[in-house]
Design a protein around this motif. Structure first.
Motif, mmCIF file in Angstrom:
data_model
loop_
_atom_site.group_PDB
_atom_site.id
_atom_site.type_symbol
_atom_site.label_atom_id
_atom_site.label_comp_id
_atom_site.label_asym_id
_atom_site.label_seq_id
_atom_site.Cartn_x
_atom_site.Cartn_y
_atom_site.Cartn_z
ATOM 1 N N ARG A 193 0.833 -1.117 0.033
ATOM 2 C CA ARG A 193 -0.113 0.079 0.070
ATOM 3 C C ARG A 193 0.798 1.319 -0.084
ATOM 4 N N PRO A 194 1.886 1.536 0.795
ATOM 5 C CA PRO A 194 2.492 2.639 0.761
ATOM 6 C C PRO A 194 3.113 2.973 -0.312
ATOM 7 N N PHE A 195 3.772 2.017 -1.221
ATOM 8 C CA PHE A 195 4.265 2.151 -2.447
ATOM 9 C C PHE A 195 3.308 2.291 -3.717
ATOM 10 N N ALA A 196 2.268 1.924 -3.479
ATOM 11 C CA ALA A 196 0.822 2.078 -4.380
ATOM 12 C C ALA A 196 0.529 3.531 -4.268
ATOM 13 N N TRP A 197 0.503 4.071 -2.964
ATOM 14 C CA TRP A 197 0.166 5.528 -2.650
ATOM 15 C C TRP A 197 1.401 6.345 -3.462
ATOM 16 N N LEU A 198 2.668 5.819 -3.176
ATOM 17 C CA LEU A 198 3.733 6.712 -3.765
ATOM 18 C C LEU A 198 3.456 6.715 -5.302
ATOM 19 N N ALA A 199 3.209 5.759 -5.767
ATOM 20 C CA ALA A 199 3.048 5.698 -7.343
ATOM 21 C C ALA A 199 2.098 6.555 -7.829
ATOM 22 N N LEU A 200 0.971 6.386 -7.229
ATOM 23 C CA LEU A 200 -0.117 7.560 -7.548
ATOM 24 C C LEU A 200 0.361 8.973 -7.180
ATOM 25 N N ALA A 201 1.008 9.349 -6.225
ATOM 26 C CA ALA A 201 1.597 10.538 -5.940
ATOM 27 C C ALA A 201 2.496 11.181 -6.708
ATOM 28 N N VAL A 202 3.338 10.089 -7.404
ATOM 29 C CA VAL A 202 4.243 10.597 -8.443
ATOM 30 C C VAL A 202 3.595 11.031 -9.688
ATOM 31 N N LEU A 203 2.681 10.134 -10.068
ATOM 32 C CA LEU A 203 2.005 9.965 -11.397
ATOM 33 C C LEU A 203 0.977 11.456 -11.263
ATOM 34 N N ALA A 204 0.460 11.803 -10.038
ATOM 35 C CA ALA A 204 -0.462 12.987 -10.085
ATOM 36 C C ALA A 204 0.569 14.221 -10.136
ATOM 37 N N LEU A 205 1.825 14.120 -9.653
ATOM 38 C CA LEU A 205 2.476 15.136 -9.574
ATOM 39 C C LEU A 205 3.614 15.321 -10.890
ATOM 40 N N ALA A 206 3.853 14.275 -11.730
ATOM 41 C CA ALA A 206 4.530 14.241 -12.807
ATOM 42 C C ALA A 206 3.824 14.877 -13.985
ATOM 43 N N VAL A 207 2.475 14.376 -14.080
ATOM 44 C CA VAL A 207 2.013 14.920 -15.403
ATOM 45 C C VAL A 207 1.871 16.482 -15.399
ATOM 46 N N PRO A 208 1.492 16.948 -14.457
ATOM 47 C CA PRO A 208 1.397 18.593 -14.539
ATOM 48 C C PRO A 208 2.654 19.187 -14.550
ATOM 49 N N ALA A 209 3.595 18.458 -13.874
ATOM 50 C CA ALA A 209 5.039 18.914 -14.078
ATOM 51 C C ALA A 209 5.719 19.021 -15.234
ATOM 52 N N MET A 210 5.612 18.008 -16.278
ATOM 53 C CA MET A 210 6.016 17.882 -17.325
ATOM 54 C C MET A 210 5.192 18.723 -18.254
ATOM 55 N N ALA A 211 3.890 18.723 -18.154
ATOM 56 C CA ALA A 211 3.066 19.695 -19.063
ATOM 57 C C ALA A 211 3.729 21.201 -18.861
ATOM 58 N N LEU A 212 3.709 21.637 -17.550
ATOM 59 C CA LEU A 212 4.239 23.127 -17.192
ATOM 60 C C LEU A 212 5.601 23.166 -17.839
ATOM 61 N N THR A 213 6.776 22.493 -17.267
ATOM 62 C CA THR A 213 8.083 22.776 -18.002
ATOM 63 C C THR A 213 7.929 22.862 -19.571
ATOM 64 N N GLN A 214 7.423 21.781 -20.242
ATOM 65 C CA GLN A 214 7.301 21.580 -21.638
ATOM 66 C C GLN A 214 6.720 22.730 -22.364
ATOM 67 N N ALA A 215 5.812 23.422 -21.432
ATOM 68 C CA ALA A 215 4.801 24.434 -22.096
ATOM 69 C C ALA A 215 5.864 25.764 -22.004
ATOM 70 N N VAL A 216 6.763 25.756 -21.098
ATOM 71 C CA VAL A 216 7.704 26.926 -20.949
ATOM 72 C C VAL A 216 8.686 26.657 -22.055
ATOM 73 N N TRP A 217 9.090 25.572 -22.182
ATOM 74 C CA TRP A 217 10.091 25.191 -23.215
ATOM 75 C C TRP A 217 9.785 25.551 -24.459
ATOM 76 N N GLY A 218 8.637 25.298 -24.970
ATOM 77 C CA GLY A 218 8.055 25.658 -26.142
ATOM 78 C C GLY A 218 7.554 27.027 -26.205
ATOM 79 N N ALA A 219 7.465 27.760 -25.261
ATOM 80 C CA ALA A 219 7.089 29.057 -25.574
ATOM 81 C C ALA A 219 8.448 29.682 -25.631
#
Length: 244
Positions: free
Chosen positions: A53-79
């Motif tokens: 369970r702790p690692f499952a929660w960790l995987a979910l937290a990583v995914l929830a943080l990774a998607v917006p972080a990737m989108a934001l940094t790549q949007a800045v890069w594109g701009a």
């Protein structure tokens, strides 16, 4: 001595900002993939449901943080990249493009696809942890993300093909064009190390090989260390260029 064209130094500054945004975006992408793959493998190797369970929660937290972080940094890069191309178009009558840009965009798209594929397995971790309600909720959320990812992939393929056909060659070599070459052999070695360690983690997640748990931690640590080394090297070179 030829006098630089008006705006040439501005282009050099814009390119430096774009390179910095690119490095950050790629670092976030690589770190997200490595973190997600490691968390999922640790969850699968837990001896009990309670240990999963702790690692499952960790995987979910990583995914929830990774998607917006990737989108934001790549949007800045594109701009920032668009700002460079517009300035190059105004000064040199042709923006920089070519095979390197096309390959880079394909690499980023492949990184997104891999991140989403890893994310699709998160509900199964909660199922194995006997958290059936949460597994169902995350499955529904993943289905929505999958549809959005599929639509984004179709639009990306159309855009990438059109852009590759329009900008098939790089901008011409110009004697007034400052800072076209970028030194950094140490950084390239650090990026290669991070990519190799992440590839090893993804291969282990795909069960292409079975490293020990201690080796998983080591590979993840190597990935982060190489990313930090690449970032520090880039910052150091930026300071040197500024003083020059």
């Amino acid at each position: 001595m030829a006098t630089p064209l008006p705006g040439a130094d501005v282009i050099a500054g814009l390119r430096a900002h774009a390179r910095s945004a690119r490095r950050l975006a790629v670092a976030v992408l690589v770190a997200s993939i490595a973190s997600l793959a490691t968390a999922q493998m640790l969850a699968e190797r837990a001896p009990t449901r309670e240990g999963t369970r702790p690692f499952a929660w960790l995987a979910l937290a990583v995914l929830a943080l990774a998607v917006p972080a990737m989108a934001l940094t790549q949007a800045v890069w594109g701009a920032r990249s668009r700002a460079v191309r517009l300035r190059e178009q105004a000064l040199y009558a042709r923006p920089s493009s070519g095979p390197r840009h096309a390959a880079c965009r394909l690499g980023v798209a492949a990184g997104w696809a891999l991140t989403l594929l890893l994310g699709f397995t998160v509900p199964r971790l909660f199922m194995e942890s006997a958290l059936y309600g949460l597994a169902g909720a995350t499955s529904q959320a993943i289905e929505v993300v999958a549809l959005a990812g599929f639509a984004a992939g179709v639009f990306f393929a159309i855009w990438w093909t059109r852009d590759a056909l329009v900008h098939r060659t790089a901008s011409p070599s110009d004697p007034w064009d400052p800072g076209r070459q970028e030194r950094g052999g140490e950084r390239r070695a650090a990026w290669a190390g991070a990519a190799t360690a992440t590839f090893a983690l993804v291969a282990a997640r795909a069960h292409l090989w079975e490293p020990g748990t201690w080796l998983l931690y080591a590979l993840f640590g190597v990935t982060l260390a190489c990313l930090l080394a690449a970032w520090a090297g880039a910052r150091r070179q930026g300071v040197l260029v500024t003083h020059e």
